[in-house]
Design a protein around this motif. Structure first.
Motif, PDB file in Angstrom:
ATOM      1  N   GLY A 185       0.852  -1.190  -0.002  1.00 31.55           N
ATOM      2  CA  GLY A 185       0.148  -0.039   0.042  1.00 31.55           C
ATOM      3  C   GLY A 185       0.916   1.390   0.033  1.00 31.55           C
ATOM      4  N   ASP A 186       1.914   1.041   0.736  1.00 29.12           N
ATOM      5  CA  ASP A 186       2.872   2.557   0.694  1.00 29.12           C
ATOM      6  C   ASP A 186       3.661   2.703  -0.692  1.00 29.12           C
ATOM      7  N   LEU A 187       3.640   1.720  -1.354  1.00 26.37           N
ATOM      8  CA  LEU A 187       4.171   1.661  -2.762  1.00 26.37           C
ATOM      9  C   LEU A 187       3.159   2.486  -3.566  1.00 26.37           C
ATOM     10  N   VAL A 188       1.847   2.188  -3.463  1.00 31.53           N
ATOM     11  CA  VAL A 188       0.741   2.629  -4.202  1.00 31.53           C
ATOM     12  C   VAL A 188       0.583   4.013  -3.695  1.00 31.53           C
ATOM     13  N   ILE A 189       0.961   4.435  -2.464  1.00 28.88           N
ATOM     14  CA  ILE A 189       0.826   5.952  -2.114  1.00 28.88           C
ATOM     15  C   ILE A 189       2.081   6.725  -2.992  1.00 28.88           C
ATOM     16  N   LEU A 190       3.070   5.966  -2.950  1.00 25.72           N
ATOM     17  CA  LEU A 190       4.392   6.572  -3.572  1.00 25.72           C
ATOM     18  C   LEU A 190       4.241   6.934  -4.966  1.00 25.72           C
ATOM     19  N   GLY A 191       3.583   6.092  -5.636  1.00 29.24           N
ATOM     20  CA  GLY A 191       3.129   6.076  -7.112  1.00 29.24           C
ATOM     21  C   GLY A 191       2.260   7.183  -7.178  1.00 29.24           C
ATOM     22  N   ALA A 192       1.221   7.096  -6.338  1.00 33.53           N
ATOM     23  CA  ALA A 192       0.275   8.315  -6.682  1.00 33.53           C
ATOM     24  C   ALA A 192       0.862   9.859  -6.497  1.00 33.53           C
TER      25      ALA A 192
ATOM     26  N   GLY B 137       9.973  -7.458  -8.740  1.00 32.11           N
ATOM     27  CA  GLY B 137       9.857  -6.333  -9.592  1.00 32.11           C
ATOM     28  C   GLY B 137       8.375  -6.022 -10.262  1.00 32.11           C
ATOM     29  N   ILE B 138       7.732  -7.197 -10.739  1.00 32.42           N
ATOM     30  CA  ILE B 138       6.415  -7.255 -11.177  1.00 32.42           C
ATOM     31  C   ILE B 138       5.350  -6.723  -9.852  1.00 32.42           C
ATOM     32  N   GLY B 139       5.615  -7.210  -8.726  1.00 32.56           N
ATOM     33  CA  GLY B 139       4.804  -6.766  -7.572  1.00 32.56           C
ATOM     34  C   GLY B 139       4.925  -5.174  -7.446  1.00 32.56           C
ATOM     35  N   PHE B 140       6.014  -4.838  -7.330  1.00 37.99           N
ATOM     36  CA  PHE B 140       6.426  -3.307  -7.050  1.00 37.99           C
ATOM     37  C   PHE B 140       5.686  -2.600  -8.354  1.00 37.99           C
ATOM     38  N   GLY B 141       6.047  -3.039  -9.505  1.00 35.10           N
ATOM     39  CA  GLY B 141       5.501  -2.261 -10.815  1.00 35.10           C
ATOM     40  C   GLY B 141       4.002  -2.016 -10.740  1.00 35.10           C
ATOM     41  N   THR B 142       3.328  -3.222 -10.434  1.00 37.75           N
ATOM     42  CA  THR B 142       1.791  -3.013 -10.577  1.00 37.75           C
ATOM     43  C   THR B 142       1.511  -2.052  -9.337  1.00 37.75           C
ATOM     44  N   ALA B 143       2.283  -1.932  -8.149  1.00 37.71           N
ATOM     45  CA  ALA B 143       1.606  -1.045  -7.109  1.00 37.71           C
ATOM     46  C   ALA B 143       1.912   0.243  -7.763  1.00 37.71           C
ATOM     47  N   GLY B 144       2.951   0.571  -8.695  1.00 35.67           N
ATOM     48  CA  GLY B 144       3.108   1.897  -8.971  1.00 35.67           C
ATOM     49  C   GLY B 144       2.030   2.300 -10.019  1.00 35.67           C
TER      50      GLY B 144
ATOM     51  N   ALA C   7      -0.824   5.511  -9.797  1.00 37.54           N
ATOM     52  CA  ALA C   7      -0.875   6.396 -10.721  1.00 37.54           C
ATOM     53  C   ALA C   7      -2.386   6.579 -11.069  1.00 37.54           C
ATOM     54  N   LEU C   8      -3.117   5.466 -11.172  1.00 41.29           N
ATOM     55  CA  LEU C   8      -4.609   5.400 -11.524  1.00 41.29           C
ATOM     56  C   LEU C   8      -5.303   5.887 -10.141  1.00 41.29           C
ATOM     57  N   ILE C   9      -4.962   5.629  -8.876  1.00 41.53           N
ATOM     58  CA  ILE C   9      -5.704   6.224  -7.747  1.00 41.53           C
ATOM     59  C   ILE C   9      -5.536   7.561  -7.620  1.00 41.53           C
ATOM     60  N   SER C  10      -4.309   8.009  -7.835  1.00 46.09           N
ATOM     61  CA  SER C  10      -4.210   9.535  -7.714  1.00 46.09           C
ATOM     62  C   SER C  10      -5.059  10.279  -8.437  1.00 46.09           C
ATOM     63  N   GLN C  11      -5.838   9.897  -9.570  1.00 46.78           N
ATOM     64  CA  GLN C  11      -6.789  10.562 -10.249  1.00 46.78           C
ATOM     65  C   GLN C  11      -8.298  10.517  -9.866  1.00 46.78           C
ATOM     66  N   ILE C  12      -8.526   9.405  -8.839  1.00 44.59           N
ATOM     67  CA  ILE C  12     -10.081   9.048  -8.809  1.00 44.59           C
ATOM     68  C   ILE C  12     -10.439   9.105  -7.363  1.00 44.59           C
ATOM     69  N   THR C  13      -9.288   9.377  -6.619  1.00 47.04           N
ATOM     70  CA  THR C  13      -9.558   9.568  -5.031  1.00 47.04           C
ATOM     71  C   THR C  13      -8.579  10.102  -4.355  1.00 47.04           C
ATOM     72  N   SER C  14      -8.900  10.745  -3.333  1.00 48.21           N
ATOM     73  CA  SER C  14      -7.816  11.427  -2.272  1.00 48.21           C
ATOM     74  C   SER C  14      -6.833  10.605  -1.691  1.00 48.21           C
ATOM     75  N   PHE C  15      -5.739  10.997  -1.393  1.00 50.62           N
ATOM     76  CA  PHE C  15      -4.770  10.162  -0.856  1.00 50.62           C
ATOM     77  C   PHE C  15      -3.870  10.989   0.110  1.00 50.62           C
ATOM     78  N   HIS C  16      -3.143  10.165   1.067  1.00 55.24           N
ATOM     79  CA  HIS C  16      -2.280  10.675   1.951  1.00 55.24           C
ATOM     80  C   HIS C  16      -1.532   9.743   2.653  1.00 55.24           C
TER      81      HIS C  16
END
Length: 288
Positions: free
Chosen positions: A41-48, A195-202, A206-215
């Protein structure tokens, strides 16, 4: 059928597709390496955050960040596996869990230091735009995020089923020792898998940053969501992960439409508890 219910179903399916992308890396990593990446989840937030600031500072379209983030995060996972995580493969499972827990704290604090605790959402020209169809609104950005998620998942599925490296990863997942005897470089497969696990999180970020708020603290919640989805579908069983993501998306959308949003977390983890007791290998019984 009630238009509000139809709207809730549409929103649930669209969000569910992104949740699948969020979780598929966690499921794949556990299935192949038997490691739980609690920093997912933290990788997702970093990508966002990276998507947000690249658009704000350099006007780079968020959709163009999808391949950039995948390759960048893939490289990070590949290198980390080679230099750090590989040392923990033969260690007790608790060691890798502690390692990724520390990595989660590191990523969360880096985000806090660089960007602060403020809630953000990426606003573009398409924000708020939607397709109106029979009194139902389909947000364009959510639809685009869903379609990209599905494309990435299909590409991953074809990669695992149709390419030599993908087949080698599946063989490693099925039987590591037999894969070694067949001449497969298991260590390299581990690097590619993380690498794939990290890449899909990134990409999910990118997608979540546009459709919902994040912190930054939201990374923990996304990790819990990913864990819920992978356990429901079966740890390491990718088709089950797809169904689990859609179930969570529909559950969240329905509850938020008709009831108190807080109930989403209560019901999700109640379901998780019941599944762990009754179907520990997931609803299809095909998990690790």
């Amino acid at each position: 059928m009630d238009s509000m219910l139809i709207q809730a179903l549409i929103n649930g399916i669209l969000f569910g597709g992104v949740y699948v992308l969020l979780s598929v890396g966690l499921s794949l990593t556990f299935g192949v390496m038997h490691i739980i990446n609690v920093a997912q989840g933290d990788l997702v937030i970093l990508g966002a955050y990276l998507t947000y600031w690249m658009y704000l500072m350099y006007h780079i379209d968020p959709l163009l960040m999808v391949p950039v983030l995948f390759m960048s995060f893939f490289a990070l996972g590949y290198i980390m596996q080679g230099f750090l995580v590989n040392r923990l493969i033969e260690s007790p499972p608790l060691m890798s869990l502690v390692f990724f827990f520390g990595f989660s704290i590191l990523l969360s604090n880096i985000s806090l230091i660089l960007w602060g605790p403020f809630t953000r959402i990426l606003t573009t020209e398409l924000s708020g735009a939607s397709i109106e169809l029979y009194n139902v609104s389909i947000p364009i950005l959510r639809l685009a995020a869903f379609m990209i998620s599905i494309i990435v998942i299909i590409m991953l599925y074809l990669f695992l089923k149709k390419t030599r490296i993908g087949i080698a990863i599946v063989a490693t997942y099925q039987n590591r020792e037999a894969a070694k005897l067949m001449g497969i470089d298991v260590s390299k497969m581990y690097k590619i898998t993380l690498g794939i696990g990290f890449g899909t999180a990134g990409v999910a970020g990118a997608l979540i940053s546009q459709i919902t708020s994040f912190h930054p603290p939201l990374g923990v919640l996304y990790t819990l969501f990913a864990f819920f989805i992978t356990v429901m579908g079966g740890m390491g069983y990718l088709p089950g992960t797809f169904i689990g993501g859609l179930i969570l998306g529909l559950l969240q959308s329905y509850i938020m439409t008709y009831y108190n949003p807080v109930l989403v977390y209560f019901l999700a983890f109640l379901m998780l508890y019941i599944i762990l007791l009754t179907r520990p290998k997931g609803i299809f019984g095909k998990g690790v």
